[in-house]
Each structure stands twice: as C-alpha cells, then as structure tokens.
Design a protein around this motif. Structure first.
Motif, PDB file in Angstrom:
ATOM      1  N   ARG A  35      82.736  35.383  24.002  1.00 48.46           N
ATOM      2  CA  ARG A  35      81.797  36.809  24.283  1.00 48.46           C
ATOM      3  C   ARG A  35      82.111  37.698  25.290  1.00 48.46           C
ATOM      4  NH1 ARG A  35      77.357  38.975  21.527  1.00 48.46           N
ATOM      5  NH2 ARG A  35      76.343  40.613  22.608  1.00 48.46           N
ATOM      6  N   SER A  63      74.501  43.188  27.152  1.00 50.46           N
ATOM      7  CA  SER A  63      73.482  42.156  27.589  1.00 50.46           C
ATOM      8  C   SER A  63      72.405  41.885  26.326  1.00 50.46           C
ATOM      9  CB  SER A  63      72.620  43.155  28.501  1.00 50.46           C
ATOM     10  OG  SER A  63      72.046  44.322  28.094  1.00 50.46           O
ATOM     11  N   PRO A  94      72.506  39.127  23.977  1.00 53.38           N
ATOM     12  CA  PRO A  94      71.971  37.952  23.910  1.00 53.38           C
ATOM     13  C   PRO A  94      70.741  37.730  24.855  1.00 53.38           C
ATOM     14  CG  PRO A  94      74.257  37.853  24.259  1.00 53.38           C
ATOM     15  CD  PRO A  94      74.109  39.083  24.469  1.00 53.38           C
ATOM     16  N   ALA A  95      70.795  38.412  26.061  1.00 53.92           N
ATOM     17  CA  ALA A  95      69.692  38.339  27.106  1.00 53.92           C
ATOM     18  C   ALA A  95      68.499  39.230  26.713  1.00 53.92           C
ATOM     19  CB  ALA A  95      70.083  38.797  28.663  1.00 53.92           C
ATOM     20  N   LYS A 149      67.735  39.695  23.481  1.00 52.03           N
ATOM     21  CA  LYS A 149      67.199  39.193  22.228  1.00 52.03           C
ATOM     22  C   LYS A 149      66.381  38.034  22.860  1.00 52.03           C
ATOM     23  CE  LYS A 149      71.014  38.557  19.658  1.00 52.03           C
ATOM     24  NZ  LYS A 149      71.706  38.594  18.497  1.00 52.03           N
ATOM     25  N   SER A 150      66.831  37.323  23.679  1.00 48.78           N
ATOM     26  CA  SER A 150      66.251  36.060  23.931  1.00 48.78           C
ATOM     27  C   SER A 150      64.944  36.336  24.651  1.00 48.78           C
ATOM     28  CB  SER A 150      67.056  35.253  25.102  1.00 48.78           C
ATOM     29  OG  SER A 150      66.340  34.156  25.650  1.00 48.78           O
ATOM     30  N   GLY A 151      64.804  37.539  25.388  1.00 49.77           N
ATOM     31  CA  GLY A 151      63.594  38.034  26.270  1.00 49.77           C
ATOM     32  C   GLY A 151      62.615  38.388  25.123  1.00 49.77           C
ATOM     33  N   TYR A 201      62.378  37.402  21.969  1.00 51.99           N
ATOM     34  CA  TYR A 201      61.909  36.171  21.178  1.00 51.99           C
ATOM     35  C   TYR A 201      60.942  35.458  22.054  1.00 51.99           C
ATOM     36  CZ  TYR A 201      66.093  37.215  18.224  1.00 51.99           C
ATOM     37  OH  TYR A 201      66.811  37.951  17.282  1.00 51.99           O
ATOM     38  N   ARG A 202      61.138  35.426  23.193  1.00 48.17           N
ATOM     39  CA  ARG A 202      60.126  34.649  24.028  1.00 48.17           C
ATOM     40  C   ARG A 202      58.784  35.401  24.052  1.00 48.17           C
ATOM     41  NH1 ARG A 202      62.445  32.218  29.472  1.00 48.17           N
ATOM     42  NH2 ARG A 202      60.430  31.171  29.464  1.00 48.17           N
ATOM     43  N   ARG A 252      57.774  31.938  16.309  1.00 46.91           N
ATOM     44  CA  ARG A 252      58.993  31.967  16.709  1.00 46.91           C
ATOM     45  C   ARG A 252      60.311  31.908  15.749  1.00 46.91           C
ATOM     46  NH1 ARG A 252      59.848  30.158  22.439  1.00 46.91           N
ATOM     47  NH2 ARG A 252      58.048  31.434  22.730  1.00 46.91           N
ATOM     48  N   ILE A 304      62.481  35.105  14.480  1.00 46.74           N
ATOM     49  CA  ILE A 304      63.861  35.052  14.893  1.00 46.74           C
ATOM     50  C   ILE A 304      64.569  35.204  13.656  1.00 46.74           C
ATOM     51  CG2 ILE A 304      65.964  33.812  15.764  1.00 46.74           C
ATOM     52  CD1 ILE A 304      64.179  32.488  17.771  1.00 46.74           C
ATOM     53  N   GLU A 342      67.118  38.714  13.128  1.00 43.49           N
ATOM     54  CA  GLU A 342      68.517  38.742  12.937  1.00 43.49           C
ATOM     55  C   GLU A 342      68.771  39.332  11.788  1.00 43.49           C
ATOM     56  OE1 GLU A 342      70.748  37.636  15.151  1.00 43.49           O
ATOM     57  OE2 GLU A 342      69.342  36.741  16.665  1.00 43.49           O
TER      58      GLU A 342
END
Length: 355
Positions: free
Chosen positions: A61, A181, A183-184, A186-188, A190-191, A198, A202, A206
C-alpha cells in the motif's frame, strides 16, 4: 416547585437554543474549510480504487500511495510547464480574435441589422449621445451608487478567482493526506459503531465508498475522453485554439448533466465566430453525435457500474445538489443518492419487512 421547575425548564431550553445558534454560526464560519475537506475526501475515495488495483497486483500500500503521489505530481508539473502556457497563449489569441472581429466590422454589421430591422430607432443619434456622455467628466463624477457596486463586484470576482486557486491547492493537499491515511480513518470510523452493528455498517460503508470512487473515476475518464476527442476533431477542422477548446470540454464534462451540453454550445459558437461556418458545422455535428453517445451509451455504463442509480434519480439529485452547493453539489449529489438508496435497500426495507 412548579414555578421553579418551569424556570429551570425555560433556562435549560434557552441555553439549548443559544448553544444551537452558536453551533450554527461556527459551522457557517468554517463552511469553506468543511467544503474543502469534503472535496478532499471525495477525491481520495476516487483514487482509492486505483490503489486497491495496485495492491491486488502485489504492490504494497505504501508503494501504491507513493506511485499515486508521484503520478499526481507529474501531472501537475506537466500541466504547469506544458499545457498551461499553451492554453494561456491560445486564450490570449481567442481574446485578440474576438477584439479583431469587432474592429473588423462585426459591430457595424450588427448596427446595420438594427437599422434595417428597427428603422424607427435613431441608432446613430443614440450612439453619439452615449459617446458624449461617456467622454464627459460630469457623467463619471455623478455616477449612481450601483456603478460602484458593479466595480466592487468585479474586484471581488478577481479575488474569488485567486481564492479558488488557493482552495484547489488545499483540496489537493487534503486529498493526498486522506489517501495516505485512509485505512486509519476507516478503522477509527468503524470503531465508533457498536460491535453488534459493526459488520453490517462496514459492509454498507465499503459499498458506498466503492461507489463514490468508481463514480469519480468514471467522471474523470469521461472528461478526458471528451477533451481528447474534442482536440482531435478541432485539429482536423483547422482550429488554432483546439487546446483551449479541448481543455474547456475536459473540465465541463466532469460536471454531470449540463457540463457537456454547455461546453458544446459555447465551443461551437466560438468556432463559428472565429473560424467561420465551414469549421463550425462539422464541430456542431460532432458534438451532437458525441452527446448522444454520452447520454445513451457511455454515461449509463458509468452510472450502472459505479452507483447503480435510476436515471430519474440521477437527474433530480444533480439538480438538487447543484442548486444547494453549485458544481461541487452536482458532483457529490449522485454518490449521495446512491448511498441513500443502498441504506434504504440494506437497512430500512429489511426492518420494515421484519415487522
């Protein structure tokens, strides 16, 4: 107790209203920054499918993001050193050609037509009075306030152009940051959703982001296609301003619905004015053919594969988005409509069916 509770209720309600007003004012003051950030995210989602394509081919990536950065930088540098000077030079020729047409008798031809069509009008006398008024100092010293407003509007327009160029640079920088950034981010995001909901969130998120990315890529490809084909056709008919016209067609085609039509009409009229009917006729015929191909073949394929939104919803979404937020609203309205349609299909309708 009732009086005290009523007083407390009114006090809390008044504080809530004041807080809502303060939040509204704050949002209004930072609305430009929010638009820039939203545009940056929108473009970053458009780049994401390319990054995912490279990742599926075994590229890490970080290397895929670096390749995208280098490609964008190369396009920017190439446009600055190669395309922009050519467009500026040809645009200068365009302005000079229009002025030459006016000085060469185009204005006189219009006046002759007015004299023949409206013989009751004293055209020469009116022009003489207008020239005398413009050359009189008292005319300029006693101008009404609205003239100053027009002048202020012209200056403000020039300032807005400079501001738009700066905003474009900021959007590009934000787009590069969001791309790196993603992925970070999206991860934040989703949490923040409860763990029980969840997986479904997601899945829907997506799908929405893939639709936005495909739509952005599709509109960009549509603009490049129209620009390249316009340059070829205009070069064949011998237009000296093919580069300017092609650039206009490229930019306009990225705007849904009205972009291609507006650019086609303007370019055809400019070719008619500067190059004559023998060049304008094939250009107009070409644009009529291309608009049919875009409307019934190219654009439906992009919409069906990218956002899967019915045609009537596309039209209404683009009109509403353009009315609310201008060009940016027209661009983002269709992916937003696709997101709403997906949420209705995956969340609302199943809940209604389960009742």
């Amino acid at each position: 107790m009732k009086i005290r509770n009523g007083f407390q209720l009114g006090l809390v309600g008044g504080l809530g209203v004041l807080l809502a007003i303060a939040i509204g004012v704050a949002v209004q003051q930072i609305s430009t920054v929010l638009v820039w950030a939203f545009a940056g995210i929108f473009l970053a989602l458009g780049v994401e499918p390319v990054i995912q394509f490279l990742i599926r081919r075994g590229v890490p990536r970080w290397a895929a993001v670096l390749l995208i950065f280098v490609a964008i930088l190369g396009v920017a540098v190439g446009a600055t050193w190669l395309i922009v000077p050519t467009i500026v030079a040809q645009f200068t020729i365009l302005v000079q050609s229009i002025v030459a047409e006016i000085e060469g008798g185009a204005f006189e031809s219009v006046l002759d037509w007015v004299r023949d069509t409206f013989p009751q009008l004293d055209v020469d006398g009116t022009l003489e009075q207008l020239g005398g008024a413009l050359s009189d100092f008292n005319t300029w010293s006693s101008l009404p306030p609205w003239v100053a407003d027009i002048a202020a509007g012209i200056v403000g327009g020039a300032v807005q152009v400079v501001f738009a160029v700066g905003g474009l640079l900021i959007v590009v920088v934000l787009m590069l940051y969001f791309t790196g950034s993603m992925p970070a981010l999206k991860s934040g995001m989703y949490r923040l959703v409860p763990a029980s909901s969840r997986p479904k969130f997601i899945e829907i998120a997506e799908q929405i982001m893939r639709s936005v990315g495909r739509f952005v890529l599709g509109q960009g490809a549509l603009g490049v296609l129209n620009g390249v084909l316009s340059f070829i056709v205009l070069s064949i008919v011998g237009s000296e301003l093919a580069g300017v016209y092609a650039f206009m067609a490229l930019i306009a085609s990225t705007i849904p619905l009205v972009g291609t039509i507006s650019a086609s009409v303007i370019i055809s009229l400019l070719v008619l004015l500067l190059d004559g009917p023998q060049a304008a006729l094939p250009v107009a015929i070409w644009y009529v053919i291309y608009m049919q191909l875009e409307a019934y073949v190219i654009s439906p394929q992009i919409m069906n594969r990218a956002v899967k939104v019915p045609g009537v919803v596309v039209v209404l979404a683009a009109l509403i988005g353009g009315t609310l937020l201008g060009i940016l609203g027209a661009l983002v309205a269709i992916p937003i409509a696709a997101a709403i349609q997906l949420i209705l299909k995956e969340v609302v309708i199943p809940r209604q069916d389960a009742r």
